[in-house]
Design a protein around this motif. Structure first.
Motif, mmCIF file in Angstrom:
data_model
loop_
_atom_site.group_PDB
_atom_site.id
_atom_site.type_symbol
_atom_site.label_atom_id
_atom_site.label_comp_id
_atom_site.label_asym_id
_atom_site.label_seq_id
_atom_site.Cartn_x
_atom_site.Cartn_y
_atom_site.Cartn_z
ATOM 1 N N LYS A 1 0.841 -1.214 0.000
ATOM 2 C CA LYS A 1 0.000 0.000 0.000
ATOM 3 C C LYS A 1 0.871 1.257 0.000
ATOM 4 O O LYS A 1 0.569 2.230 -0.695
ATOM 5 C CB LYS A 1 -0.901 0.012 1.243
ATOM 6 N N ASP B 1 0.881 3.988 -2.977
ATOM 7 C CA ASP B 1 0.576 5.404 -2.748
ATOM 8 C C ASP B 1 1.708 6.312 -3.230
ATOM 9 O O ASP B 1 1.453 7.400 -3.760
ATOM 10 C CB ASP B 1 0.246 5.649 -1.276
ATOM 11 N N ARG C 1 1.210 6.445 -6.852
ATOM 12 C CA ARG C 1 0.051 7.273 -7.237
ATOM 13 C C ARG C 1 0.464 8.744 -7.318
ATOM 14 O O ARG C 1 0.065 9.467 -8.226
ATOM 15 C CB ARG C 1 -1.094 7.096 -6.232
ATOM 16 N N THR D 1 3.618 10.138 2.015
ATOM 17 C CA THR D 1 3.075 8.781 2.093
ATOM 18 C C THR D 1 3.241 8.206 3.500
ATOM 19 O O THR D 1 2.272 7.730 4.107
ATOM 20 C CB THR D 1 3.770 7.879 1.059
ATOM 21 N N LEU E 1 -3.426 11.633 -0.692
ATOM 22 C CA LEU E 1 -3.376 10.585 0.329
ATOM 23 C C LEU E 1 -4.214 10.916 1.562
ATOM 24 O O LEU E 1 -4.513 10.043 2.371
ATOM 25 C CB LEU E 1 -1.931 10.283 0.732
#
Lengths: 332, 321
Positions: A22, A26, A29, A61, A85
């Motif tokens: 994850k 992120d 992303r 992040t 986020l």
């Protein structure tokens, strides 16, 4: 330089596999969204100032993963990643950059002014240091209302030369407010190197003078960023007042799209890129058997699809009607 | 009930604190000291240090914190000691409080009140005697009010707190000792008020110049010139309907402004009269403003630098020659 590029982050990642993935996703992303933004800037779809976070993704992040959904975030003009986020949908961020009314600020703010009340994301502040007093006020409100809520305030090391930093940290410390001061030290305030703007370049030392806990972490290592933010959150929520964290990071791209980067050597940038937060984290996960190249490509393609959807959403959006120009100057 | 302007301000604060648990007062020396001008005297004992909150000398931080607290669900009243010191948090007022609602696409309200003392007349010299109401009135997103009467000193705070907008309340130390009856009539922060009915010339004033305008009107009456006095009360948004209605009736106007003439609020009012009532005028609009100097300390020079009843009388008289 207070934190010259040293060895890249390495060693096993101390998180469960899915949690690590994850974090990786992120960071990707943010990276892929911003790479697309740079491209769209070239195509004149995005205008105005555009400040990219590329290189610094580990900080937002790691920090965001350490925050609770109900926490407040106040950030800077280099805030695309923080907004994303904290829960602002990518499509609404992209529409905002296009200036479309489907944007998270109805297209009125652009890149530097992302807001989302629902996500408790409060900018998007293009006055250096401007968010610091605001964050103190959010924390004061939470304290007076008896809410279990942290306010995380992101700012650059450049803001630490502003009076707003000193006044805000002093006030938060005096009143023991639940605010975490997250300094993203990327070594350059626009083009001014930290040695040219700070008499004390050890920023945690400077912050500690207000009688608060202050420490530095490796801002290129998402693990260290997460651990540092989590520790700060725990200490603040225990009621002892604010905590300061310096995230030692580096901006790979220019300050904004107008910056010819005359103030730093290409070799320095290349040296820092060796410590890039995404490829080093990817290598560590592969090394410990938590990630295959196939899985990486799969994650990356999911991210690419999200970016494409966001761009399509922004393209399909509408311009705010000129008749609405003066709407929202005052409460109705 | 007869009370002073200062007591009326304090009574307004007391009612605001008592009436809503979200309201708190923050500023330099508002608590233990009792307020620089003794406006908040006694409120610390009544409401405690959480709600009558002494702040360090950090105007930028505590005004910004007021904005953040307003966004976070509170209704802060921030006291800035004087308008001169408000230039330190000007960034937060103009770059955040005023624009946040619009820039965020209407997502956020900033229900914040900032109170500050303004104006000259107490021999405090050039760094404590400015009048920057007109500067603030330049900024969309802010509401600016200037209580000139006992009722307004008492009631404008409550009206300001009822807004979902940042409101700046300018208080006039030159009026703090004035006394009068406090009525029970609620006040708004939307309209100008005609303080004296008249027929031949309109004197427009606000804040500390309103009593001067009324005094000038009495002198003019002795000369056979029946002057109407309009108290602007709200400097942004301007209630031009009331001003224009008066000017159309009297066909002459004198604008009194404690700020400097160049680029002033008085200039804006003159411009709007030109735009909307030019053909109703029998004479050019006159202005009485602060002389374009920093306010000096000696009494005679300070008085010479400010609008005075005699200057207003002379300006009004000039419209009939």
């Amino acid at each position: 330089m207070s934190h010259a590029a040293s060895a890249p982050p390495s060693g096993p990642v101390p998180f469960a596999r899915e949690n690590s993935l994850k974090l990786l996703k992120d960071m990707l992303r943010i990276r892929r969204m911003e790479e697309k933004c740079a491209e769209l800037y070239g195509a004149a779809k995005i205008r105005g100032f555009l400040h990219l976070y590329i290189g610094e993704e580990a900080v937002a992040t790691g920090a965001m993963h350490a925050l609770a959904r109900g926490d407040n975030v106040v950030a800077t003009y280099r805030e695309h990643g923080h907004a994303l986020l904290k829960g602002v949908p990518m499509e609404r961020i992209m529409a905002e950059m296009f200036g479309k009314k489907e944007g998270c600020s109805r297209g009125r703010g652009g890149s530097m002014h992302l807001f989302d009340a629902h996500a408790r994301f409060y900018g998007g502040n293009a006055i250096v240091g401007g968010g610091l007093p605001l964050a103190v006020g959010f924390a004061l409100a939470a304290k007076l209302r008896g809410e279990e809520r942290l306010t995380a305030c992101f700012f650059g090391e450049g803001a630490m030369a502003e009076g707003a930093f000193h006044e805000s940290v002093n006030l938060a410390a005096l009143w023991k407010l639940p605010v975490a001061f997250f300094c993203e030290n990327n070594l350059y305030a626009m083009g001014t190197a930290i040695e040219r703007s700070e008499s004390q370049t050890d920023l945690a030392v400077k912050a500690a003078s207000y009688g608060i806990e202050a420490f530095a972490v490796d801002g290129m290592d998402v693990v260290a960023c997460y651990e540092g933010a989590r520790r700060a959150r725990e200490r603040v929520m225990a009621g002892g007042g604010p905590v300061f964290v310096e995230f030692r990071t580096y901006r790979f791209r220019a300050h904004s799209m107008f910056d010819p980067e005359l103030y730093r050597e290409k070799a320095e940038v290349e040296e820092w890129k060796k410590r890039g937060p995404i490829h080093t984290f990817t290598a560590r996960l592969k090394e410990q058997g938590h990630l295959t190249e196939e899985r990486f490509l799969d994650i990356d393609s999911q991210v690419a699809a999200e970016v494409e959807r966001a761009v399509a959403f922004a393209e399909a959006g509408d311009w705010e009607p000129v008749e609405d120009l003066t709407k929202d100057v005052y409460a109705p | 009930m007869t009370i002073t302007y200062r007591e009326a301000l304090r009574q307004g604060l007391r009612e605001a604190l008592a009436g809503d648990p979200r309201v708190f007062l923050v500023g330099e020396d508002v608590g233990r000291y009792g307020g620089t001008y003794a406006v908040s005297k006694g409120l610390l004992e009544e409401f405690g240090p959480e709600r009558v909150r002494d702040a360090p000398l950090s105007e930028l931080a505590f005004v910004g914190a007021g904005i953040g607290a307003a966004l976070g669900g509170m209704k802060p009243i921030v006291e800035v000691m004087t308008v001169n010191f408000s230039l330190l948090p000007l960034d937060q007022i103009v770059n955040t409080a005023a624009i946040l609602r619009h820039m965020s696409g209407g997502q956020f309200a900033v229900p914040l009140v900032i109170r500050m003392a303004t104006g000259a007349g107490r021999q405090l010299a050039a760094q404590h005697s400015h009048s920057f109401e007109g500067w603030y009135a330049h900024v969309p997103g802010l509401k600016i009010v200037a209580p000139a009467t006992i009722d307004d000193a008492h009631g404008m705070l409550g009206a300001a707190l009822a807004e979902d907008n940042p409101v700046l309340v300018f208080e006039y130390p030159a009026l703090f000792e004035t006394a009068g009856d406090l009525s029970s009539t609620p006040v708004d922060i939307a309209h100008a008020a005609v303080r004296r009915q008249g027929t031949r010339v309109t004197i427009v004033a606000y804040g500390g110049c309103v009593p001067k305008a009324l005094s000038a009107a009495e002198k003019l009456a002795a000369e056979g010139i029946n002057a109407e006095v309009v108290d602007l009360r709200v400097l942004r948004p301007l209630d031009m309907d009331t001003v224009l209605a008066s000017v159309r009736k009297t066909r002459r106007a004198v604008i009194v402004d404690e700020g400097w003439r160049s680029g002033s609020l008085s200039a804006e009012i003159v411009a709007r009269i030109m735009e909307q009532a030019f053909y109703d005028l029998d004479a050019p609009v006159a202005r009485v403003c602060r002389e374009e100097v920093p306010i000096p300390y000696p009494k005679h020079l300070e008085e010479a630098a400010l609008p005075q009843p005699e200057k207003i009388v002379a300006a009004a008289r000039g419209l009939f020659q």
